[in-house]
Write a protein that holds these residues in place. Structure first.
Motif, short mmCIF file in Angstrom:
data_model
loop_
_atom_site.label_atom_id
_atom_site.label_comp_id
_atom_site.label_asym_id
_atom_site.label_seq_id
_atom_site.Cartn_x
_atom_site.Cartn_y
_atom_site.Cartn_z
N ALA A 88 -9.85 26.89 -6.72
CA ALA A 88 -8.48 27.42 -6.69
C ALA A 88 -7.75 27.09 -7.98
CB ALA A 88 -7.73 26.86 -5.48
N ARG A 89 -7.92 25.88 -8.48
CA ARG A 89 -7.28 25.49 -9.74
C ARG A 89 -7.84 26.30 -10.88
NH1 ARG A 89 -4.65 20.74 -11.20
NH2 ARG A 89 -3.96 20.94 -9.04
N LEU A 90 -9.14 26.53 -10.88
CA LEU A 90 -9.78 27.33 -11.92
C LEU A 90 -9.22 28.75 -11.93
CD1 LEU A 90 -11.89 27.65 -14.16
CD2 LEU A 90 -13.57 28.13 -12.36
N ALA A 91 -9.07 29.35 -10.75
CA ALA A 91 -8.52 30.70 -10.67
C ALA A 91 -7.10 30.74 -11.22
CB ALA A 91 -8.56 31.20 -9.22
N LEU A 92 -6.31 29.74 -10.89
CA LEU A 92 -4.95 29.66 -11.40
C LEU A 92 -4.95 29.54 -12.92
CD1 LEU A 92 -1.88 29.34 -10.93
CD2 LEU A 92 -2.30 26.90 -10.65
N LEU A 93 -5.80 28.68 -13.45
CA LEU A 93 -5.87 28.51 -14.90
C LEU A 93 -6.37 29.76 -15.60
CD1 LEU A 93 -7.19 24.85 -15.12
CD2 LEU A 93 -4.94 25.69 -15.84
N GLU A 94 -7.32 30.45 -14.99
CA GLU A 94 -7.80 31.70 -15.59
C GLU A 94 -6.67 32.72 -15.68
OE1 GLU A 94 -11.11 32.49 -13.00
OE2 GLU A 94 -12.53 31.61 -14.41
N GLN A 95 -5.82 32.78 -14.67
CA GLN A 95 -4.68 33.71 -14.70
C GLN A 95 -3.67 33.28 -15.76
OE1 GLN A 95 -4.28 36.75 -13.01
NE2 GLN A 95 -2.78 36.84 -14.65
N VAL A 96 -3.44 32.00 -15.88
CA VAL A 96 -2.52 31.50 -16.91
C VAL A 96 -3.05 31.84 -18.29
CG1 VAL A 96 -1.62 29.38 -17.97
CG2 VAL A 96 -1.49 29.68 -15.48
N VAL A 97 -4.35 31.67 -18.52
CA VAL A 97 -4.95 32.01 -19.81
C VAL A 97 -4.77 33.50 -20.09
CG1 VAL A 97 -7.15 32.24 -21.03
CG2 VAL A 97 -6.57 30.10 -19.89
N THR A 98 -5.01 34.33 -19.11
CA THR A 98 -4.81 35.78 -19.27
C THR A 98 -3.37 36.10 -19.63
OG1 THR A 98 -6.63 36.30 -17.78
CG2 THR A 98 -4.95 38.01 -18.09
N ASP A 99 -2.44 35.51 -18.90
CA ASP A 99 -1.02 35.74 -19.16
C ASP A 99 -0.62 35.29 -20.56
OD1 ASP A 99 -0.86 36.70 -16.58
OD2 ASP A 99 0.13 34.91 -15.76
N LEU A 100 -1.14 34.15 -20.99
CA LEU A 100 -0.83 33.66 -22.33
C LEU A 100 -1.39 34.61 -23.40
CD1 LEU A 100 -1.46 29.85 -21.84
CD2 LEU A 100 0.70 30.91 -22.52
N ARG A 101 -2.61 35.05 -23.22
CA ARG A 101 -3.20 35.97 -24.19
C ARG A 101 -2.41 37.26 -24.28
NH1 ARG A 101 -9.37 34.65 -22.52
NH2 ARG A 101 -9.66 32.96 -24.01
N GLU A 102 -2.00 37.79 -23.13
CA GLU A 102 -1.21 39.02 -23.11
C GLU A 102 0.14 38.82 -23.78
OE1 GLU A 102 -1.09 40.19 -19.00
OE2 GLU A 102 -3.19 40.87 -19.03
N THR A 103 0.78 37.69 -23.54
CA THR A 103 2.07 37.40 -24.16
C THR A 103 1.93 37.29 -25.68
OG1 THR A 103 2.88 36.30 -22.17
CG2 THR A 103 3.96 35.72 -24.25
N ILE A 104 0.90 36.60 -26.12
CA ILE A 104 0.67 36.46 -27.56
C ILE A 104 0.41 37.82 -28.19
CG2 ILE A 104 -0.98 35.57 -29.26
CD1 ILE A 104 -1.25 33.08 -27.36
N ALA A 105 -0.41 38.63 -27.54
CA ALA A 105 -0.71 39.97 -28.08
C ALA A 105 0.55 40.81 -28.17
CB ALA A 105 -1.77 40.65 -27.22
N ARG A 106 1.40 40.78 -27.14
CA ARG A 106 2.65 41.55 -27.16
C ARG A 106 3.59 41.06 -28.26
NH1 ARG A 106 2.56 40.89 -21.66
NH2 ARG A 106 4.18 39.32 -21.76
N ARG A 107 3.67 39.77 -28.44
CA ARG A 107 4.60 39.20 -29.43
C ARG A 107 4.11 39.46 -30.83
NH1 ARG A 107 7.89 34.34 -27.75
NH2 ARG A 107 9.03 35.15 -29.55
N ARG A 108 2.81 39.60 -31.02
CA ARG A 108 2.27 39.89 -32.36
C ARG A 108 2.37 41.36 -32.70
NH1 ARG A 108 -3.12 36.07 -32.61
NH2 ARG A 108 -1.98 34.19 -33.19
#
Length: 78
Positions: A57-77
């Motif tokens: 469950a923690r891994l799934a949560l972290l995977e989603q956080v990583v995805t969200d961070l990558r998407e945020t970085i891509a949008r901001r760049r």
């Protein structure tokens, strides 16, 4: 520092002060967890299964956080 699996899982899920939170989350006495950590006893298979569910469950949560961070970085760049 213990290298037992129970301690590694506890630290991964709850940080360096893992015994209390693990005890509360699993409703297992802290003394029992300490016995496992010190090698005086071994958790049953059911405990390991519960810990696996918690870790997954923690891994799934972290995977989603990583995805969200990558998407945020891509949008901001962009």
């Amino acid at each position: 520092m213990s290298d037992r699996l129970i301690a590694r899982v506890g630290r991964a899920l709850f940080g360096e002060t893992w015994m209390g939170p693990l005890s509360r989350e699993t409703d297992i006495r802290k003394g029992t967890i300490d016995d496992w950590d010190k090698g005086r006893a071994e958790p049953g298979v059911g405990v390991y299964e519960h810990l696996l569910e918690m870790a997954e469950a923690r891994l799934a949560l972290l995977e989603q956080v990583v995805t969200d961070l990558r998407e945020t970085i891509a949008r901001r760049r962009a």
